[in-house]
Design a protein around this motif. Structure first.
Motif, PDB file in Angstrom:
ATOM      1  N   ILE A 150      26.315  30.675  38.451  1.00 19.95           N
ATOM      2  CA  ILE A 150      26.779  31.856  37.719  1.00 19.95           C
ATOM      3  C   ILE A 150      25.843  32.153  36.542  1.00 19.95           C
ATOM      4  O   ILE A 150      25.422  33.293  36.338  1.00 19.95           O
ATOM      5  CB  ILE A 150      28.240  31.651  37.243  1.00 19.95           C
ATOM      6  CG1 ILE A 150      29.178  31.623  38.463  1.00 19.95           C
ATOM      7  CG2 ILE A 150      28.657  32.755  36.280  1.00 19.95           C
ATOM      8  CD1 ILE A 150      30.604  31.211  38.150  1.00 19.95           C
ATOM      9  N   ILE A 172      31.860  38.790  40.805  1.00 20.18           N
ATOM     10  CA  ILE A 172      32.311  37.509  41.349  1.00 20.18           C
ATOM     11  C   ILE A 172      33.558  37.751  42.198  1.00 20.18           C
ATOM     12  O   ILE A 172      34.479  38.452  41.766  1.00 20.18           O
ATOM     13  CB  ILE A 172      32.621  36.503  40.224  1.00 20.18           C
ATOM     14  CG1 ILE A 172      31.336  36.197  39.430  1.00 20.18           C
ATOM     15  CG2 ILE A 172      33.227  35.221  40.788  1.00 20.18           C
ATOM     16  CD1 ILE A 172      31.518  35.267  38.254  1.00 20.18           C
ATOM     17  N   THR A 268      28.115  35.793  44.313  1.00 22.34           N
ATOM     18  CA  THR A 268      28.970  34.640  44.019  1.00 22.34           C
ATOM     19  C   THR A 268      30.317  34.816  44.680  1.00 22.34           C
ATOM     20  O   THR A 268      31.141  35.610  44.224  1.00 22.34           O
ATOM     21  CB  THR A 268      29.170  34.489  42.494  1.00 22.34           C
ATOM     22  OG1 THR A 268      27.895  34.508  41.862  1.00 22.34           O
ATOM     23  CG2 THR A 268      29.865  33.174  42.176  1.00 22.34           C
TER      24      THR A 268
END
Lengths: 445, 445
Positions: A150, A172, A268
């Motif tokens: 991240i 995300i 992600t």
């Protein structure tokens, strides 16, 4: 005792006490060690790691709130006062139930009693290959990889001019609306509100979207309706996009395709959709059911007088829980404790007691001042009191006084400063590391 | 300002202030950031890591006393209050002094002033290939690898019957009797006295030998004779074998061959024998001297009006220090601070001041209650008071209040419990990891 089998490789002194081999130093294994009477048994604990992991707080390691060392405790430290308990760092690769041994990379080990307590691992529901770009969150190295990944994406984002690429670096997506999914979504929401805008003034955080995707029509499926609804409300306070009744269709590492037709650019994707038993080869098929081991009410594996399974890996049907028990720490703790007591009773010729699960309640936290609690009496509450209760219970169950202290101090610090001090990329999560993690995961390491 | 060069890739808004590019977020870099006036300059910091490392305490990470997060601080956190300071995580691979740019894997960046503050790396004195099995201790991942490696060896040792193999797993050889070598030897001696025998009751710790090997006839060459002698005495309290006037001849990963003819079986050789400047390609040969950059008393690189070098990488001769300054944090801090002030003065048309090193003393610790201090006035002392002074100074210089607090708490805990809570093998140090570390080291990462 039978002594005609020679130890191959794993060196443990043979005494005249029966040897209990425990596979796994998780909640079940630790509680067996604690309760099992070494006046009657020699105990050998095997684990692929040299530490116990307090999994309920893994998501805080992934989101830069805690250091790995504060949720992990060296297993040897826990047994250092008892000379009849041995530890060997070894991953069991094969059970040899006829020979009464287990195979590991450092050799074979003979047992008199075997306790399989090796927990669970990430479940991709058969789509392991299809979802191979998803990031799991079940072990400490995985949590550290997620943290690095991240932060690396943000470092890339400040240098990106392509707007699609930029969104894919910032967004995300979390798949799975259980406690892990909810907790990680909340923690990321907090990071986005309080930490990231200060760290990256050059980025526009309105472009960063956090999605929580759940296949069922509600969150926190194992808890009350009220808790599920409160969780939604709290997550919305942190601007999390919640998508219920939605499944992951495909993911190529850059783009998330959902069952509702939405395409989300994201590099992600956190997979928190489920776990399955960490089955070790060597068990007959008739004792396995959907990656768990069928056991009776004494946690004995069907057809094997001296083999037991406890915790996440065990599938036990009781009158009250005909479909088995939830794969949660309290079940593992209670089963481990009872099994140890039963083995102690057995050594004294006393009768054994069947397992009855005591529900002590369920809880999940969403972020500062926000948590949900279902009490065993059916009472359900949320908010600040629930959040305090959540912290208290987690500190209480955390292993070791040092870790309790460190975590407590960190929480105090994080609460008052709104900071997350550990946003460090110590080991970059690169392609090579990803491949390694993937291979370890497939082999159950 | 010249503006005819377009930025290639690295995205930093161009203002009318001259841009100062700082390579490295170590002690020198941090102090420049702190002092340089952003009313006159735009500042861009480049570092291969997203964090500053407090190197003086690295050895405590390697010996399970501290977590990495307590000696590292995110660089972005340090600059978050100033919008005129930019950070990019990027390793500079090439300097283009004519074009006035630096090259990184994420693109090129134009500078008006360049400050090279990229520190030092492990020096094998040309024997990189020969000593490739030695373990360095200069960066956080290296410290974590060392921690894992030592613990893995103990886990292997409990399962070893071959007595030579056993000794090679237990023995540790440290090459280099400077502060790092002395400190790591002391910390390992403490581990052996207080922690390891409890963790591994099956091992006989009289078989474990710790050797400190130094080529000179004394320890702590940069300090007083008295300090060197005291260090020997203290290390002997911890049963460290000290070999002076001795060099490493060869090491194959299993056996250490010393210049005095001794052969020591050891799978752990810690290399603390020296560092060298972390030179980046692109500098003309005439400004380099033994891997350091020749600078004048204003830290200006010879022949380049707008290029500076500070800290470990800089080689500055002054009247008082004709051979240059020691490669230590205080020099980096003082040079960084003065250079920033000089640049501020330059912007106001004021004259610049030449660098004069203020010796604030030298210190090294050996273990609990034992340290040595040389005061600038020539006074030298040791023992408990020196140890307290050592802790106080290190806490004071540690970056950030959170880290001070965490380290302080850890020290209190470790002191009273004799424990080292972080003896965890989070990422095993295997062949693949070793290869990765090695490659990174050779390329200066």
């Amino acid at each position: 005792m039978t002594t005609e089998f020679q130890e191959i490789n794993i060196q443990i002194p043979r005494t005249d006490k029966p040897r209990v081999v425990i596979i796994g130093g998780g909640f079940a294994g630790l509680n067996i060690m604690k309760e099992l009477d070494t006046r009657h048994y020699q105990i050998v604990v095997l684990d692929r790691h040299n530490y116990h992991t307090f999994q309920p707080l893994l998501y805080q390691v992934a989101t830069a709130g805690l250091e790995p060392g504060s949720i992990a405790g060296p297993i040897r430290h826990l047994i250092e006062d008892n000379e009849e308990i041995f530890f060997r760092m070894a991953k069991v690769t094969q059970l040899n139930l006829e020979r009464k041994t287990v195979t590991t990379p450092v050799g074979e080990l003979r047992y008199d009693y075997l306790i399989i307590a090796c927990g669970s691992r990430t479940n991709y529901f058969g789509k392991d290959e299809q979802f191979k770009e998803a990031l799991p969150l079940k072990q400490i190295p995985q949590a550290l990889n997620l943290r690095s990944h991240i932060l690396q994406n943000f470092e890339k984002a400040v240098n990106t001019t392509d707007s699609y690429e930029l969104r894919s670096l910032l967004n995300i997506v979390i798949v799975g609306g259980g406690p892990t999914g909810v907790e990680v979504a909340g923690a990321l929401g907090e990071l986005r509100s309080h930490v990231l805008p200060k760290d990256y003034p050059e980025l526009n955080f309105r472009q960063m979207q956090i999605y929580l995707v759940e296949g069922m029509p509600r969150l926190l499926g194992g808890m009350s309706d009220k808790a599920g609804k409160k969780a939604i409300k709290y997550l919305k306070d942190f601007d999390i996009n919640i998508m219920l009744n939605t499944m992951l269709e495909s993911y190529n590492g850059k783009q998330v395709q959902l069952s509702n037709g939405e395409m989300i650019p994201s590099q992600t994707l956190i997979w928190a959709a489920g776990v399955k038993g960490n089955v070790i080869p060597g068990l007959p098929e008739e004792v396995l059911e959907r990656d768990r081991i069928l056991v009776d009410e004494h946690n004995r594996v069907r057809g094997f007088q001296e083999v037991f399974a406890v915790g996440d890996i065990a599938q036990m049907s009781t009158e009250k829980h005909p479909k088995g028990h939830p794969m949660l720490a309290p079940v593992a703790i209670q089963q481990g404790t009872l099994l140890a007591k039963n083995l102690n009773r057995m050594a004294l010729g006393k009768p054994q007691k069947p397992f009855r699960y005591t529900n002590k309640g369920y809880m999940a936290t969403v972020g500062r001042n926000r948590a949900v609690v279902d009490m065993p009496n059916g009472w359900s509450f949320g908010g600040f009191m629930a959040w305090l209760a959540w912290m208290f219970i987690h500190l209480m169950y955390l292993i070791g006084f040092r870790n309790k202290l460190v975590v407590f101090n960190n929480w105090i610090w994080n609460y008052f400063t709104y900071d997350r001090g550990i946003r460090l990329i110590i080991r970059p999560f690169d392609k090579e590391e990803k491949k390694k993690q993937r291979e370890a995961e497939i082999s159950g390491v």
